[in-house]
Design a protein around this motif. Structure first.
Motif, PDB file in Angstrom:
ATOM      1  N   PHE A  80     -86.642 -39.708  21.059  1.00  0.00           N
ATOM      2  CA  PHE A  80     -87.371 -38.633  22.011  1.00  0.00           C
ATOM      3  C   PHE A  80     -88.952 -39.353  21.819  1.00  0.00           C
ATOM      4  CE2 PHE A  80     -90.335 -35.987  22.157  1.00  0.00           C
ATOM      5  CZ  PHE A  80     -89.745 -34.277  22.307  1.00  0.00           C
ATOM      6  N   PHE A  81     -89.698 -39.313  21.053  1.00  0.00           N
ATOM      7  CA  PHE A  81     -91.094 -39.721  21.394  1.00  0.00           C
ATOM      8  C   PHE A  81     -91.129 -40.848  22.250  1.00  0.00           C
ATOM      9  CE2 PHE A  81     -92.385 -36.815  18.167  1.00  0.00           C
ATOM     10  CZ  PHE A  81     -92.866 -36.360  18.695  1.00  0.00           C
ATOM     11  N   MET A  82     -90.090 -42.140  22.298  1.00  0.00           N
ATOM     12  CA  MET A  82     -90.287 -43.438  22.822  1.00  0.00           C
ATOM     13  C   MET A  82     -90.299 -42.721  24.507  1.00  0.00           C
ATOM     14  SD  MET A  82     -91.139 -45.199  21.104  1.00  0.00           S
ATOM     15  CE  MET A  82     -92.121 -43.789  20.334  1.00  0.00           C
ATOM     16  N   GLN A  83     -89.193 -42.002  24.938  1.00  0.00           N
ATOM     17  CA  GLN A  83     -88.756 -41.663  26.138  1.00  0.00           C
ATOM     18  C   GLN A  83     -89.738 -40.631  26.893  1.00  0.00           C
ATOM     19  OE1 GLN A  83     -85.341 -39.875  26.583  1.00  0.00           O
ATOM     20  NE2 GLN A  83     -84.362 -40.876  24.917  1.00  0.00           N
ATOM     21  N   LEU A  84     -90.391 -39.447  25.539  1.00  0.00           N
ATOM     22  CA  LEU A  84     -91.480 -38.518  26.312  1.00  0.00           C
ATOM     23  C   LEU A  84     -93.113 -39.841  26.676  1.00  0.00           C
ATOM     24  CD1 LEU A  84     -92.705 -35.646  26.576  1.00  0.00           C
ATOM     25  CD2 LEU A  84     -94.054 -36.250  24.339  1.00  0.00           C
ATOM     26  N   ILE A  85     -93.410 -40.576  25.539  1.00  0.00           N
ATOM     27  CA  ILE A  85     -94.059 -41.516  26.260  1.00  0.00           C
ATOM     28  C   ILE A  85     -93.911 -42.441  26.842  1.00  0.00           C
ATOM     29  CG2 ILE A  85     -95.821 -43.074  24.700  1.00  0.00           C
ATOM     30  CD1 ILE A  85     -95.538 -41.823  22.463  1.00  0.00           C
ATOM     31  N   SER A  86     -92.536 -42.444  27.547  1.00  0.00           N
ATOM     32  CA  SER A  86     -92.301 -43.920  28.864  1.00  0.00           C
ATOM     33  C   SER A  86     -92.399 -43.161  30.219  1.00  0.00           C
ATOM     34  CB  SER A  86     -90.582 -43.667  28.812  1.00  0.00           C
ATOM     35  OG  SER A  86     -89.945 -43.166  28.717  1.00  0.00           O
ATOM     36  N   GLY A  87     -92.574 -41.213  30.230  1.00  0.00           N
ATOM     37  CA  GLY A  87     -92.386 -40.595  31.673  1.00  0.00           C
ATOM     38  C   GLY A  87     -94.414 -40.089  31.757  1.00  0.00           C
ATOM     39  N   ILE A  88     -94.828 -40.208  30.224  1.00  0.00           N
ATOM     40  CA  ILE A  88     -96.146 -40.361  30.538  1.00  0.00           C
ATOM     41  C   ILE A  88     -96.651 -41.627  30.849  1.00  0.00           C
ATOM     42  CG2 ILE A  88     -98.542 -40.024  28.719  1.00  0.00           C
ATOM     43  CD1 ILE A  88     -97.104 -37.732  27.554  1.00  0.00           C
ATOM     44  N   GLU A  89     -96.739 -42.684  30.683  1.00  0.00           N
ATOM     45  CA  GLU A  89     -96.895 -44.023  30.958  1.00  0.00           C
ATOM     46  C   GLU A  89     -96.668 -43.825  31.934  1.00  0.00           C
ATOM     47  OE1 GLU A  89     -98.963 -46.140  28.357  1.00  0.00           O
ATOM     48  OE2 GLU A  89    -100.335 -45.048  27.925  1.00  0.00           O
ATOM     49  N   ALA A  90     -95.461 -43.727  32.405  1.00  0.00           N
ATOM     50  CA  ALA A  90     -95.219 -44.240  34.219  1.00  0.00           C
ATOM     51  C   ALA A  90     -96.313 -43.252  34.579  1.00  0.00           C
ATOM     52  CB  ALA A  90     -94.211 -43.658  34.207  1.00  0.00           C
ATOM     53  N   THR A  91     -97.043 -41.621  34.454  1.00  0.00           N
ATOM     54  CA  THR A  91     -97.215 -42.062  35.544  1.00  0.00           C
ATOM     55  C   THR A  91     -98.733 -42.142  35.335  1.00  0.00           C
ATOM     56  OG1 THR A  91     -96.392 -39.780  35.908  1.00  0.00           O
ATOM     57  CG2 THR A  91     -98.447 -39.436  36.344  1.00  0.00           C
ATOM     58  N   LEU A  92     -99.641 -42.197  34.350  1.00  0.00           N
ATOM     59  CA  LEU A  92    -100.784 -42.896  34.082  1.00  0.00           C
ATOM     60  C   LEU A  92    -101.850 -43.919  33.829  1.00  0.00           C
ATOM     61  CD1 LEU A  92    -101.540 -41.092  30.447  1.00  0.00           C
ATOM     62  CD2 LEU A  92    -101.768 -40.543  32.581  1.00  0.00           C
ATOM     63  N   SER A  93    -100.401 -44.564  33.884  1.00  0.00           N
ATOM     64  CA  SER A  93    -100.685 -46.155  34.774  1.00  0.00           C
ATOM     65  C   SER A  93    -100.489 -46.226  36.055  1.00  0.00           C
ATOM     66  CB  SER A  93     -99.200 -47.278  34.006  1.00  0.00           C
ATOM     67  OG  SER A  93     -99.570 -47.405  32.326  1.00  0.00           O
ATOM     68  N   ALA A  94    -100.313 -45.550  36.982  1.00  0.00           N
ATOM     69  CA  ALA A  94     -99.965 -45.108  38.179  1.00  0.00           C
ATOM     70  C   ALA A  94    -101.432 -44.820  38.262  1.00  0.00           C
ATOM     71  CB  ALA A  94     -99.359 -44.169  38.332  1.00  0.00           C
ATOM     72  N   ALA A  95    -101.718 -44.160  37.933  1.00  0.00           N
ATOM     73  CA  ALA A  95    -103.517 -43.116  37.982  1.00  0.00           C
ATOM     74  C   ALA A  95    -104.235 -44.343  37.451  1.00  0.00           C
ATOM     75  CB  ALA A  95    -103.300 -42.079  37.881  1.00  0.00           C
ATOM     76  N   SER A  96    -104.284 -45.437  37.098  1.00  0.00           N
ATOM     77  CA  SER A  96    -104.661 -46.474  36.244  1.00  0.00           C
ATOM     78  C   SER A  96    -105.418 -45.561  34.769  1.00  0.00           C
ATOM     79  CB  SER A  96    -106.599 -47.227  36.990  1.00  0.00           C
ATOM     80  OG  SER A  96    -105.812 -47.785  38.296  1.00  0.00           O
ATOM     81  N   VAL A  97    -104.824 -44.877  34.264  1.00  0.00           N
ATOM     82  CA  VAL A  97    -105.398 -43.445  33.163  1.00  0.00           C
ATOM     83  C   VAL A  97    -104.744 -44.262  31.754  1.00  0.00           C
ATOM     84  CG1 VAL A  97    -105.705 -41.600  32.164  1.00  0.00           C
ATOM     85  CG2 VAL A  97    -106.369 -41.761  34.681  1.00  0.00           C
ATOM     86  N   GLY A  98    -105.645 -44.730  30.496  1.00  0.00           N
ATOM     87  CA  GLY A  98    -105.207 -44.997  29.290  1.00  0.00           C
ATOM     88  C   GLY A  98    -104.469 -44.103  28.356  1.00  0.00           C
ATOM     89  N   LEU A  99    -103.500 -44.237  27.605  1.00  0.00           N
ATOM     90  CA  LEU A  99    -103.109 -43.698  26.691  1.00  0.00           C
ATOM     91  C   LEU A  99    -104.179 -43.265  25.067  1.00  0.00           C
ATOM     92  CD1 LEU A  99    -101.686 -40.727  25.991  1.00  0.00           C
ATOM     93  CD2 LEU A  99     -99.969 -42.516  26.050  1.00  0.00           C
ATOM     94  N   LEU A 100    -104.274 -43.046  24.379  1.00  0.00           N
ATOM     95  CA  LEU A 100    -104.463 -43.573  22.627  1.00  0.00           C
ATOM     96  C   LEU A 100    -104.056 -42.587  22.276  1.00  0.00           C
ATOM     97  CD1 LEU A 100    -107.127 -44.272  21.481  1.00  0.00           C
ATOM     98  CD2 LEU A 100    -108.319 -42.218  21.415  1.00  0.00           C
ATOM     99  N   LEU A 101    -102.928 -43.130  21.474  1.00  0.00           N
ATOM    100  CA  LEU A 101    -101.958 -42.600  20.866  1.00  0.00           C
ATOM    101  C   LEU A 101    -102.852 -42.866  19.031  1.00  0.00           C
ATOM    102  CD1 LEU A 101     -99.077 -41.162  20.375  1.00  0.00           C
ATOM    103  CD2 LEU A 101     -98.447 -43.949  20.229  1.00  0.00           C
TER     104      LEU A 101
END
Length: 351
Positions: A80-101
């Motif tokens: 579940f969390f791997m899929q959730l993070i993949s969706g978040i990361e796909a959007t943030l990466s396109a906007a050049s925004v990082g994710l702090l986990l």
């Protein structure tokens, strides 16, 4: 080596720090010649922008945060969390925004992390997951005015916008499906009782079972395979063995199915199994597991877009995602007439 700063560039160029900031951030206030000279000196010194300072200066988010209050061993096993993070990361990466986990196993520690991130300007906003009943995090985030989007709900999110999926409706559909196959004793191995979505599913199961005249029972576990196995064996050794079990995640469903088969109970001939959240694990089990399918990556992507908008001052409303659907596979079947069976030292009925 000491990293070059705006002060270093200003001294070399013989201009103010403000002029350097204007030049490097593409803002008016300096001549074209001065801008080129400052940019050349910055390149010569190997200067790189401070992403957090730039975010504070121009209102753009460069880092968003996610705290997961789960044991690391559980998080690593749960798709579940791997899929959730993949969706978040796909959007943030396109906007050049990082994710702090960051992970923690203590609810108060999670709140402390939010306070530290806010005080240190570490992140521009946060995602909130695993919404709890009377969740203390909501009031803290409202107090800090730290932009936040809750992945969960509806309800219990205060003034924070939420992205949610209809867990209650999906659970009702599962019970209706199993009842349609003739099952009259249906059990559920749920996640932690304090989670909001656990309560939503439990209420939906009770209401649907009562409406259909079906016996139902819910036991609570922690999403791990070990807890799913223990809960399954306890149910199968009880005096009123269920003919179907619904699991709140795929890891527990796979472990529970294996435990049932090792106890001599065939799936689906004697026990039907439904997993929550379809994943590759459901296809590795034998038989392949019937599962509730949600587009978790799409949910994560929607939450990421919402938080980006919120950080930039736009209004964000609650958003309900597409309804889950049940994917039928080999782990569910019509109920059989009961015969006698020994599970361990306890005599039960096989159906």
């Amino acid at each position: 080596m000491k990293r070059p700063t705006i002060d270093d560039i200003a001294r070399r160029a013989g201009v103010s720090k403000g002029a350097v900031s204007f030049a490097l951030n593409g803002r008016p206030g300096v001549s074209s010649e001065t801008r080129r000279r400052i940019q050349a000196i910055a390149a010569e010194l190997g200067w790189q922008p401070n992403s957090l300072a730039r975010a504070l200066f121009d209102g753009r988010p460069d880092v968003l945060g996610l705290v997961v209050d789960r044991p690391a061993r559980t998080l690593g096993l749960e798709p579940f969390f791997m899929q959730l993070i993949s969706g978040i990361e796909a959007t943030l990466s396109a906007a050049s925004v990082g994710l702090l986990l960051q992970m923690t196993e203590d609810h108060e520690a999670e709140i402390s992390i939010y306070r530290k991130w806010w005080a240190q300007h570490r992140v521009a906003g946060v995602f909130v997951v695993d919404l709890r009943v009377a969740d203390a995090r909501i009031a803290v985030l409202e107090e800090l005015r730290l932009p936040a989007v809750v992945i969960g709900g509806p309800g219990g999110t205060g003034r924070l916008p939420a992205v949610w999926i209809d867990d209650g409706g999906a659970l009702a559909a599962v019970i209706e499906h199993l009842a349609g196959l003739g099952h009259r004793r249906i059990a559920r191995v749920a996640g932690p009782e304090e989670l909001m979505h656990t309560g939503v599913r439990t209420a939906a199961m009770r209401a649907t079972a009562a409406r259909l005249g079906v016996e139902s029972v819910t036991v609570y576990a922690d999403y791990s395979g070990e807890s799913g196995e223990r809960a399954t064996l306890d149910l199968l050794r009880g005096p009123d063995r269920p003919t179907a079990i619904v699991y709140d995640n795929d890891v527990m469903a796979v472990a529970g199915t294996a435990a049932a088969r090792e106890a001599g109970i065939s799936v689906p001939g004697e026990l039907s199994v439904v997993a929550w959240d379809d994943s590759a694990l459901c296809l590795l089990a034998r038989p392949h597991l019937t599962a509730v399918s949600r587009d978790i990556a799409a949910c994560g992507a929607h939450a990421a877009r919402a938080l980006l908008d919120l950080v930039q001052g736009r209004e964000v409303a609650d958003a309900r995602q597409a309804n889950p659907r049940m994917v039928g596979r080999g782990s569910t079947a019509p109920v059989r007439e009961p015969v006698q069976l020994m599970v361990g030292n306890i005599e039960t009925k096989r159906v």
